[in-house]
Design a protein around this motif. Sequence first.
Motif, PDB file in Angstrom:
ATOM      1  N   ILE A 123      24.003   0.236 -35.717  1.00  0.00           N
ATOM      2  CA  ILE A 123      25.010  -0.558 -35.008  1.00  0.00           C
ATOM      3  C   ILE A 123      25.343   0.078 -33.658  1.00  0.00           C
ATOM      4  O   ILE A 123      25.493  -0.618 -32.643  1.00  0.00           O
ATOM      5  CB  ILE A 123      26.277  -0.694 -35.875  1.00  0.00           C
ATOM      6  CG1 ILE A 123      25.963  -1.525 -37.119  1.00  0.00           C
ATOM      7  CG2 ILE A 123      27.411  -1.337 -35.081  1.00  0.00           C
ATOM      8  CD1 ILE A 123      27.095  -1.554 -38.125  1.00  0.00           C
ATOM      9  N   HIS A 124      25.445   1.393 -33.640  1.00  0.00           N
ATOM     10  CA  HIS A 124      25.712   2.085 -32.380  1.00  0.00           C
ATOM     11  C   HIS A 124      24.581   1.830 -31.375  1.00  0.00           C
ATOM     12  O   HIS A 124      24.849   1.582 -30.189  1.00  0.00           O
ATOM     13  CB  HIS A 124      25.867   3.585 -32.638  1.00  0.00           C
ATOM     14  CG  HIS A 124      26.064   4.389 -31.381  1.00  0.00           C
ATOM     15  ND1 HIS A 124      27.259   4.438 -30.696  1.00  0.00           N
ATOM     16  CD2 HIS A 124      25.184   5.185 -30.679  1.00  0.00           C
ATOM     17  CE1 HIS A 124      27.127   5.210 -29.634  1.00  0.00           C
ATOM     18  NE2 HIS A 124      25.890   5.680 -29.605  1.00  0.00           N
ATOM     19  N   SER A 125      23.351   1.859 -31.827  1.00  0.00           N
ATOM     20  CA  SER A 125      22.210   1.609 -30.940  1.00  0.00           C
ATOM     21  C   SER A 125      22.230   0.179 -30.410  1.00  0.00           C
ATOM     22  O   SER A 125      21.922  -0.066 -29.235  1.00  0.00           O
ATOM     23  CB  SER A 125      20.898   1.876 -31.679  1.00  0.00           C
ATOM     24  OG  SER A 125      20.803   3.226 -32.099  1.00  0.00           O
ATOM     25  N   LEU A 126      22.595  -0.760 -31.265  1.00  0.00           N
ATOM     26  CA  LEU A 126      22.659  -2.155 -30.832  1.00  0.00           C
ATOM     27  C   LEU A 126      23.754  -2.362 -29.805  1.00  0.00           C
ATOM     28  O   LEU A 126      23.566  -3.078 -28.804  1.00  0.00           O
ATOM     29  CB  LEU A 126      22.890  -3.067 -32.039  1.00  0.00           C
ATOM     30  CG  LEU A 126      21.729  -3.211 -33.014  1.00  0.00           C
ATOM     31  CD1 LEU A 126      22.156  -4.023 -34.229  1.00  0.00           C
ATOM     32  CD2 LEU A 126      20.534  -3.876 -32.342  1.00  0.00           C
ATOM     33  N   ASN A 127      24.895  -1.759 -30.032  1.00  0.00           N
ATOM     34  CA  ASN A 127      25.983  -1.878 -29.067  1.00  0.00           C
ATOM     35  C   ASN A 127      25.600  -1.301 -27.714  1.00  0.00           C
ATOM     36  O   ASN A 127      26.085  -1.759 -26.674  1.00  0.00           O
ATOM     37  CB  ASN A 127      27.238  -1.177 -29.599  1.00  0.00           C
ATOM     38  CG  ASN A 127      27.918  -1.971 -30.699  1.00  0.00           C
ATOM     39  OD1 ASN A 127      27.857  -3.201 -30.711  1.00  0.00           O
ATOM     40  ND2 ASN A 127      28.561  -1.286 -31.632  1.00  0.00           N
ATOM     41  N   ALA A 128      24.734  -0.298 -27.723  1.00  0.00           N
ATOM     42  CA  ALA A 128      24.295   0.299 -26.467  1.00  0.00           C
ATOM     43  C   ALA A 128      23.324  -0.614 -25.729  1.00  0.00           C
ATOM     44  O   ALA A 128      23.221  -0.563 -24.500  1.00  0.00           O
ATOM     45  CB  ALA A 128      23.638   1.651 -26.743  1.00  0.00           C
ATOM     46  N   VAL A 129      22.597  -1.444 -26.480  1.00  0.00           N
ATOM     47  CA  VAL A 129      21.603  -2.338 -25.869  1.00  0.00           C
ATOM     48  C   VAL A 129      22.222  -3.655 -25.430  1.00  0.00           C
ATOM     49  O   VAL A 129      21.956  -4.158 -24.339  1.00  0.00           O
ATOM     50  CB  VAL A 129      20.445  -2.612 -26.858  1.00  0.00           C
ATOM     51  CG1 VAL A 129      19.505  -3.685 -26.314  1.00  0.00           C
ATOM     52  CG2 VAL A 129      19.681  -1.327 -27.140  1.00  0.00           C
ATOM     53  N   ILE A 130      23.067  -4.206 -26.306  1.00  0.00           N
ATOM     54  CA  ILE A 130      23.629  -5.523 -26.044  1.00  0.00           C
ATOM     55  C   ILE A 130      24.934  -5.407 -25.276  1.00  0.00           C
ATOM     56  O   ILE A 130      25.861  -4.723 -25.695  1.00  0.00           O
ATOM     57  CB  ILE A 130      23.892  -6.275 -27.368  1.00  0.00           C
ATOM     58  CG1 ILE A 130      22.560  -6.511 -28.089  1.00  0.00           C
ATOM     59  CG2 ILE A 130      24.592  -7.599 -27.127  1.00  0.00           C
ATOM     60  CD1 ILE A 130      21.633  -7.470 -27.402  1.00  0.00           C
ATOM     61  N   ALA A 131      25.024  -6.102 -24.152  1.00  0.00           N
ATOM     62  CA  ALA A 131      26.288  -6.158 -23.420  1.00  0.00           C
ATOM     63  C   ALA A 131      27.265  -6.992 -24.228  1.00  0.00           C
ATOM     64  O   ALA A 131      26.910  -8.011 -24.800  1.00  0.00           O
ATOM     65  CB  ALA A 131      26.060  -6.794 -22.050  1.00  0.00           C
ATOM     66  N   ARG A 132      28.485  -6.559 -24.300  1.00  0.00           N
ATOM     67  CA  ARG A 132      29.475  -7.293 -25.060  1.00  0.00           C
ATOM     68  C   ARG A 132      29.695  -8.656 -24.441  1.00  0.00           C
ATOM     69  O   ARG A 132      29.620  -8.821 -23.216  1.00  0.00           O
ATOM     70  CB  ARG A 132      30.791  -6.534 -25.102  1.00  0.00           C
ATOM     71  CG  ARG A 132      30.694  -5.168 -25.707  1.00  0.00           C
ATOM     72  CD  ARG A 132      29.922  -5.180 -27.018  1.00  0.00           C
ATOM     73  NE  ARG A 132      30.534  -6.065 -27.998  1.00  0.00           N
ATOM     74  CZ  ARG A 132      29.917  -6.482 -29.094  1.00  0.00           C
ATOM     75  NH1 ARG A 132      28.665  -6.148 -29.318  1.00  0.00           N
ATOM     76  NH2 ARG A 132      30.548  -7.267 -29.935  1.00  0.00           N
TER      77      ARG A 132
END
Length: 561
Positions: A378-387
Amino acid sequence: SRGINAEYGGHGFDFTELMESRQRLVHGYMQCGLDASTGLVPCGEYDNDDPIDVSYRTKVLDIYPPCPANFDPAATKEICMPSGVKFLRGDRAPPTPPTFHSFVITREDGSQKYGGCLTYWTEVTCSQIQSSMQMLRSMYREQQRCEKNPSFFSDYARPSAPDTTLDTTSTTSNSDMGILYMTKCITVVIELPYVDFIRDYLSQLLRYSTSSDRTLPVESYVYNLLYEVMTPAPGQVLKVTAPFSILDVAMPASPLPLFDYSLEELYSYISPSTFVDILTCLLLEHQVMILSKDNQRLMLVAESLKCLIYPFEWDHVYVPIVPATSLDLIEAPVTYLMGLSADLSLEEQADICVLDIDNNNLTLPEDIPNLPNRDELIHSLNAVIARPNSSQPSDPFSRLKLTTNFSSSSDSPIAGKTLGQRRLNRPPKLKIIRQCNAEFRESPSIEDKAQQRAATNLSVRNTFLDHLCKMLQSYDKFVIYPPDRGTWEANRDNLDNFERDVFLCDQAEQNLTFLSRFLETHMFSSFVDSKILCTFNEPSEAIAHFDSRIEELRKNAVDDI
């Protein structure tokens, strides 16, 4: 069909060869809506509702080719208009802009075809439909005044009955209903899931059909799309002439399967943590139900789930859009991934994973373990995807001004006679269209927005792939290879193909609950079978790609030491 054959056959076209070609990208075109000859048949049971608020069964109004070999028109129309034909009273302008949704068709042999549907509102000018609706509403009002006989409407007002279906002799005024609109749709069935291309082409085709300065008949574009647009080779782009612009159809040179949805848009509807949890249910082969009022959101989430379990494959029941006429499917005692309109009721069941996209709400079955290293993913995804920003994804059809009466205009080819009934005049510009469609170019020119989306998609896909690689990075050491293919095929159901217990002994304790269940799934067993088949000269591109990523992880681990 005969009209197209006759008109184009005399101009050097080998129509038979085109029909038999297996390289065509698009397999068929359809228009669906209400057929006045069959009446107003409701999709479900009457529930004491105003007839205008009831959804009615859709019919295929136009189809080409007339007898398609690659899809079932009867089943396809249900997916195109899963909630049926709807009615609405309104002002002079259509109620809302057209809406688009993609879909997937799973055939009996397990193969899949894809498609897209553009649904639009059109004014009802057919006197049969107007009279029938007016009659039903009169009966409905009468029912309201006869509460002592609640079964009156369901017993005597069914429009499919001979004495009530489309009564054209009714002289009751239609003025109390105002202007009546109903939904129709145009759709194409395609070999590969080119979502943006289908949406843009159908949008332009619908706009063009209402244009007053058409230089080519609409049928020319439909014919061109069906028989002269071929599937591009990997690493190439096909330039397709649509009515108002040139559209690109690109085939990425990548080992990853084609995926033409926006994962950035996905995470504007549901959080990465919610998606990881529902993906966990899918990997453990639980029944998964997705809910939304938006059919395209159902497709976006369902296709994203299938995409991000790569290299594993979902070969269970897959119905991303369940039609209102097939609700019994959700009661099937099988493993499935389905999507259902949020307007329809769903009984709560403890063993079903239910995702409400519109409210970002996930209901998990009991005792679902976490995916190994869930928080790290989840941390990796949050780093890739802009909120997500405050604004929602833009509506590509908001610019459409649909003021033409589709249902009655004799000048509208989409609303007029079928392709087989209309005689085509071969336009001089058709040759230019064919030349452009036949042109393959390297290094496709992609708009910045599309390029950014592709980059985001690739980053997210690689994030999930790397996570699965880490989770199973030693799996190949525990595959049980048979001595020969004959022995393996003869005893395939009785032979173990993986040393599960030994593999689990080598894993972290906190991951054992998930991994012990995952190794028992049909998904994992099929994956190992494919790994074994690779030794019998049946290579799998997905497994080769997965193994190469694992080797990179191992090499990087050694280098770090």
